[in-house]
Design an enzyme around this catalytic site. Structure first.
Site, mmCIF file in Angstrom:
data_model
loop_
_atom_site.group_PDB
_atom_site.id
_atom_site.type_symbol
_atom_site.label_atom_id
_atom_site.label_comp_id
_atom_site.label_asym_id
_atom_site.label_seq_id
_atom_site.Cartn_x
_atom_site.Cartn_y
_atom_site.Cartn_z
ATOM 1 N N GLY A 147 0.803 -1.220 0.000
ATOM 2 C CA GLY A 147 0.000 0.000 0.000
ATOM 3 C C GLY A 147 0.829 1.258 0.000
ATOM 4 O O GLY A 147 0.418 2.281 -0.571
ATOM 5 N N ASP A 157 2.741 -7.398 13.268
ATOM 6 C CA ASP A 157 3.767 -7.096 12.267
ATOM 7 C C ASP A 157 5.057 -7.864 12.589
ATOM 8 O O ASP A 157 5.488 -7.906 13.737
ATOM 9 C CB ASP A 157 4.046 -5.583 12.268
ATOM 10 C CG ASP A 157 4.626 -5.095 10.957
ATOM 11 O OD1 ASP A 157 5.355 -5.860 10.319
ATOM 12 O OD2 ASP A 157 4.348 -3.934 10.589
ATOM 13 N N ILE A 158 5.650 -8.473 11.581
ATOM 14 C CA ILE A 158 6.909 -9.197 11.746
ATOM 15 C C ILE A 158 8.055 -8.451 11.069
ATOM 16 O O ILE A 158 9.059 -8.125 11.687
ATOM 17 C CB ILE A 158 6.808 -10.635 11.164
ATOM 18 C CG1 ILE A 158 5.668 -11.395 11.842
ATOM 19 C CG2 ILE A 158 8.138 -11.368 11.331
ATOM 20 C CD1 ILE A 158 5.811 -11.533 13.338
ATOM 21 N N TYR A 178 5.273 19.828 37.017
ATOM 22 C CA TYR A 178 5.996 19.130 38.080
ATOM 23 C C TYR A 178 5.099 18.017 38.603
ATOM 24 O O TYR A 178 3.962 17.847 38.155
ATOM 25 C CB TYR A 178 6.423 20.086 39.209
ATOM 26 C CG TYR A 178 5.320 20.957 39.775
ATOM 27 C CD1 TYR A 178 4.429 20.472 40.731
ATOM 28 C CD2 TYR A 178 5.185 22.282 39.383
ATOM 29 C CE1 TYR A 178 3.430 21.262 41.269
ATOM 30 C CE2 TYR A 178 4.187 23.094 39.907
ATOM 31 C CZ TYR A 178 3.314 22.576 40.853
ATOM 32 O OH TYR A 178 2.331 23.362 41.370
ATOM 33 N N LYS A 218 -10.957 15.794 47.041
ATOM 34 C CA LYS A 218 -9.790 16.578 47.470
ATOM 35 C C LYS A 218 -8.697 15.587 47.873
ATOM 36 O O LYS A 218 -8.906 14.739 48.730
ATOM 37 C CB LYS A 218 -10.191 17.467 48.649
ATOM 38 C CG LYS A 218 -9.285 18.651 48.897
ATOM 39 C CD LYS A 218 -9.503 19.765 47.881
ATOM 40 C CE LYS A 218 -8.781 21.038 48.273
ATOM 41 N NZ LYS A 218 -9.425 21.711 49.423
ATOM 42 N N HIS A 219 -7.549 15.690 47.241
ATOM 43 C CA HIS A 219 -6.429 14.794 47.538
ATOM 44 C C HIS A 219 -6.835 13.325 47.435
ATOM 45 O O HIS A 219 -6.524 12.508 48.307
ATOM 46 C CB HIS A 219 -5.835 15.104 48.910
ATOM 47 C CG HIS A 219 -5.348 16.514 49.047
ATOM 48 N ND1 HIS A 219 -4.336 17.023 48.243
ATOM 49 C CD2 HIS A 219 -5.748 17.530 49.835
ATOM 50 C CE1 HIS A 219 -4.133 18.290 48.568
ATOM 51 N NE2 HIS A 219 -4.980 18.624 49.524
ATOM 52 N N GLY A 274 -11.478 24.458 46.045
ATOM 53 C CA GLY A 274 -10.292 24.050 45.320
ATOM 54 C C GLY A 274 -10.254 22.581 44.982
ATOM 55 O O GLY A 274 -9.185 22.026 44.714
ATOM 56 N N ASN A 286 -7.882 3.875 56.753
ATOM 57 C CA ASN A 286 -9.153 3.332 57.209
ATOM 58 C C ASN A 286 -10.274 4.299 56.839
ATOM 59 O O ASN A 286 -10.143 5.503 57.033
ATOM 60 C CB ASN A 286 -9.142 3.122 58.708
ATOM 61 C CG ASN A 286 -8.297 1.937 59.124
ATOM 62 O OD1 ASN A 286 -8.374 0.880 58.527
ATOM 63 N ND2 ASN A 286 -7.479 2.127 60.162
ATOM 64 N N ARG A 299 -9.388 3.056 63.051
ATOM 65 C CA ARG A 299 -10.750 3.147 62.522
ATOM 66 C C ARG A 299 -11.638 4.018 63.408
ATOM 67 O O ARG A 299 -12.518 4.735 62.917
ATOM 68 C CB ARG A 299 -11.324 1.729 62.376
ATOM 69 C CG ARG A 299 -12.592 1.651 61.539
ATOM 70 C CD ARG A 299 -12.827 0.231 61.076
ATOM 71 N NE ARG A 299 -11.716 -0.216 60.247
ATOM 72 C CZ ARG A 299 -11.593 0.051 58.947
ATOM 73 N NH1 ARG A 299 -12.525 0.764 58.339
ATOM 74 N NH2 ARG A 299 -10.550 -0.366 58.269
ATOM 75 N N ASP A 307 -15.161 -0.025 69.711
ATOM 76 C CA ASP A 307 -15.069 1.425 69.927
ATOM 77 C C ASP A 307 -15.428 2.234 68.695
ATOM 78 O O ASP A 307 -16.087 3.283 68.789
ATOM 79 C CB ASP A 307 -13.683 1.813 70.444
ATOM 80 C CG ASP A 307 -12.531 1.321 69.564
ATOM 81 O OD1 ASP A 307 -12.808 0.660 68.536
ATOM 82 O OD2 ASP A 307 -11.362 1.594 69.905
ATOM 83 N N ARG A 314 -14.335 -6.803 51.595
ATOM 84 C CA ARG A 314 -13.575 -5.672 52.114
ATOM 85 C C ARG A 314 -13.175 -4.756 50.965
ATOM 86 O O ARG A 314 -12.972 -5.210 49.843
ATOM 87 C CB ARG A 314 -12.324 -6.197 52.820
ATOM 88 C CG ARG A 314 -11.530 -5.149 53.568
ATOM 89 C CD ARG A 314 -10.306 -5.782 54.207
ATOM 90 N NE ARG A 314 -9.265 -6.068 53.230
ATOM 91 C CZ ARG A 314 -8.121 -6.685 53.531
ATOM 92 N NH1 ARG A 314 -7.902 -7.129 54.759
ATOM 93 N NH2 ARG A 314 -7.211 -6.885 52.595
ATOM 94 N N HIS A 346 -5.388 1.898 49.411
ATOM 95 C CA HIS A 346 -4.156 2.525 49.920
ATOM 96 C C HIS A 346 -3.518 3.420 48.873
ATOM 97 O O HIS A 346 -3.813 3.304 47.701
ATOM 98 C CB HIS A 346 -3.161 1.444 50.344
ATOM 99 C CG HIS A 346 -3.630 0.671 51.544
ATOM 100 N ND1 HIS A 346 -4.273 -0.553 51.433
ATOM 101 C CD2 HIS A 346 -3.597 0.954 52.868
ATOM 102 C CE1 HIS A 346 -4.586 -1.000 52.647
ATOM 103 N NE2 HIS A 346 -4.194 -0.104 53.531
#
Length: 525
Positions: free
Chosen positions: A38, A127-128, A218, A276-277, A306, A419, A439, A479, A521, A525
C-alpha cells in the site's frame, strides 16, 4: 567520519499521514525510494518514482504478504557498517546496496484489538517485518536513520536541509531510542493481549507500553518531575478526556480527577462527587445534576474549595452556574452542553473535561503500582455488593431506607482511603473519615466534620443523626462502632470477619443499631 548522506530510503507504513509530502521532499533531494504494498501504491499514485522491494531483491512477496522485506538485500543494506572493509566487500559481492533511511510504522495491532476484532484478525495484524526493519536500523544508527513516528518527519527534513542531505548522529540516536521504545510498546501490547486471551492474569513476565501524552510542570511537589503517559486503553477517563478549557492539568489534578470520575461511575442515577487529595469530601445522588451537586457540596463545603468535581451525567447550564460560584480546579463529565460551557467561559483557569462516556466499574482490568525494584500488579477493585449479599447480624432489622443508604455508603467507602468511614443519609454523604491509622479516629473525624458542616449551615443537629455508617473493613473493636452510634448513626454496614465480631454485634444490639455484613472488604491505599 562525515555524516552519512541519505541516498536510499525504505518506506513501509500503515499510517500514511504526511507520507506524500515527506516522500516528495526526499525525491527532490535525489533519494531513491524502495517500498512495498500500500505504501508503494500511495507513492505511485502521487506520481513519485518508487522501486518495489520485490524488484530490488529479485524475490517476490509471498505467503499472503507475510514475507516481503525479510531478505539479505534489505537487512544487509540496513545493517552493513559503512567504512568496514569486510562489510563493504560482502555487500559488493552479493549486490547489496546500502539503505540510509528506514521509514516504518507498524500494522495497527492495538487498534485492531481495541475495536474487538476476532482472534485471527488480531494475529494477522501482528507485524513481523516491520519490527525487524526498525530494530536493524536502530542498531546501525551510526549510519542509518529510522523514523517510526510521523511527528519526526520534520526533524529529518530540517537536518537534511541544513546538512546537504545528511542527518546528525544526535538525531539518529534520538530516533533509534524512539524506535526501540515503539517496538517495545508494540510487543507489550501483543504479550498483554495474548495473556488476556489465555486467561493468564499473572504471566511469567509482563511488559508495559505507554506513550507520552504530555509533560507536566511538576509532580506532586514542585521539586519532582512528572509526565502523563497513556496506554491506548479505551476506558473513558481523565487520560482520554478532551479538555474544553482551562490551564494545563497538574499531576495532582490528574490523580484526583481519575479518583473522582471512577467514583461517580459506580451509580446508575445522577451522581456528583467532590474530591480533594484523592478522597471524597462529598458524594450525592439526586433527581438532577443540580440537586446532586447541592447535596454533595453540603457534606463538607469547606474542603470542597479548590477541589475536583465529577458528574456521571452531562453537565448542564444550571449546574455549571452553581459550580462556578465555588473555586474549583477541574470539572469532569461525560459531556457538557452549550449553556454549561458558557457558564464556565469566564473561569479561564477552570479545567473542563469531557470523556464521551463512563468507565465500567465492573471491568476486570489490572492496575500497576511501582515499588523500589519492582511492581505490584492486581486486578481492579470491581467488587460490588448487592442487596442479596447482605447478612443481617443484629436483632434489629434495617429499614428499607437504611438498606438503600447502607449500599450507597458502602459503594462510596470503596473509593475512600483506608481506614475509611462514611456516614450517609438519603443518598448523600454526611460525614467522611479517611486515611487514618485507627478506625475509631476515622469515625470520630467524620462525625466532627459533620458537626462543623451543620454549624455553618445553621442546623440544630448534625446530619449524622439518623444516618447510616459504612466501614471499608471490619471493626476490630467495638469502639469505632460506638463512636458511630454516639454520632447518631442507626445502621451499620461492614465486611465482618473479625475475631471480635461477637463483641461488636453485642455492642450494636445494646445500642439499638441494625448491622449488616457484606463479606467483602474495600481497602484502598
Amino acid at each position: 567520519m562525515d555524516e552519512p548522506v541519505i541516498r536510499r530510503a525504505l518506506i513501509s507504513v500503515s499510517d500514511k499521514t504526511g507520507l506524500i509530502d515527506f516522500a516528495k521532499f526526499l525525491v527532490a533531494r535525489g533519494v531513491e525510494l524502495l517500498s512495498t504494498g500500500g505504501s508503494a501504491k500511495a507513492l505511485r499514485d502521487a506520481g513519485l518514482p518508487v522501486i518495489e522491494v520485490s524488484d530490488h531483491t529479485g524475490f517476490p512477496e509471498m505467503l499472503d504478504g507475510r514475507v516481503k522485506t525479510l531478505h539479505p538485500k534489505i537487512h544487509g543494506g540496513i545493517l552493513g557498517i559503512r567504512g568496514n572493509a569486510s562489510h563493504e566487500a560482502a555487500m559488493a559481492a552479493h549486490g547489496i546496496a546500502p539503505i540510509d533511511l528506514v521509514v516504518v510504522n507498524l500494522y495497527p495491532f492495538e487498534a485492531t484489538v481495541a475495536k474487538g476484532a476476532p482472534f485471527e484478525d488480531c494475529i494477522e495484524n501482528i507485524d513481523i517485518g516491520g519490527p525487524a526493519l526498525i530494530r536493524a536500523a536502530a542498531k546501525n544508527h551510526d549510519h542509518v536513520a529510522v523514523v517510526v513516528d510521523v511527528a519526526d518527519y520534520q526533524a529529518v527534513r530540517d537536518e537534511m536541509t541544513e546538512t546537504g542531505g545528511a542527518t546528525t548522529k544526535a538525531l539518529r540516536r534520538r530516533l533509534a531510542a524512539t524506535a526501540y521504545a515503539r517496538t517495545g510498546a508494540y510487543d507489550a501490547a501483543i504479550s498483554g493481549w495474548f495473556a488476556g486471551q489465555l486467561g493468564d492474569a499473572f504471566p511469567r513476565r509482563i511488559a508495559v507500553g505507554a506513550e507520552l501524552k504530555q509533560s507536566l510542570r511538576y509532580g506532586e511537589n514542585p521539586h519532582q518531575a512528572a509526565a502523563l503517559y497513556v496506554t491506548g486503553a479505551v476506558r473513558p477517563g481523565v487520560a482520554s478526556a478532551h479538555q474544553l478549557q482551562g490551564k494545563e492539568l497538574s499531576f495532582n489534578n490528574i490523580n484526583d480527577t481519575d479518583a473522582a470520575f471512577e467514583l461517580v461511575a459506580e451509580f446508575d442515577v445522577p451522581a456528583v462527587a467532590i474530591i480533594k487529595h484523592a478522597n471524597p469530601c462529598g458524594v450525592a445522588t439526586g433527581e438532577s445534576m443540580l440537586d446532586a451537586y447541592a447535596k454533595a457540596l453540603s457534606c463538607d463545603p469547606v474542603s470542597a474549595f479548590g477541589g475536583i468535581i465529577a458528574l456521571n451525567r452531562p453537565l448542564d447550564g444550571p449546574t455549571a452556574a452553581e459550580i462556578a460560584k465555588l473555586f474549583t480546579e477541574v470539572v469532569i463529565a461525560p459531556e457538557a452542553d452549550e449553556a454549561a460551557r458558557a457558564a464556565f467561559a469566564a473561569k479561564k483557569n477552570l479545567r473542563l473535561l469531557v470523556t464521551g462516556g463512563l468507565p465500567d466499574p465492573a471491568e476486570k482490568a489490572m492496575t500497576l503500582r511501582s515499588i523500589a525494584g519492582g511492581y505490584l500488579l492486581q486486578s481492579r477493585d470491581s467488587g460490588r455488593v448487592a442487596m442479596a449479599d447482605l447478612k443481617v447480624v443484629t436483632k434489629r432489622q434495617p429499614t428499607e431506607q437504611e438498606l438503600a443508604d447502607l449500599l450507597f455508603a458502602f459503594r462510596v467507602c470503596k473509593h475512600v482511603k483506608s481506614n475509611a468511614i462514611v456516614y450517609a443519609k438519603k443518598g448523600v454523604t454526611v460525614g467522611i473519615g479517611a486515611g487514618q491509622m485507627s478506625r475509631v479516629d476515622s469515625s470520630r473525624i467524620a462525625a466532627w466534620k459533620s458537626r462543623e458542616a451543620a454549624e455553618k449551615a445553621g442546623l440544630t443537629q448534625p446530619e449524622t443523626v439518623g444516618s447510616v455508617v459504612a466501614s471499608d473493613a471490619f471493626f476490630p473493636f467495638a469502639d469505632g462502632l460506638l463512636a458511630a452510634a454516639e454520632a447518631g448513626a442507626t445502621a451499620v454496614i461492614q465486611p465482618g470477619g473479625s475475631m471480635r465480631d461477637a463483641e461488636v454485634i453485642a455492642a450494636a444490639d445494646q445500642a439499638g443499631l441494625a448491622m449488616v455484613f457484606t463479606g467483602m472488604r474495600h481497602f484502598r491505599h
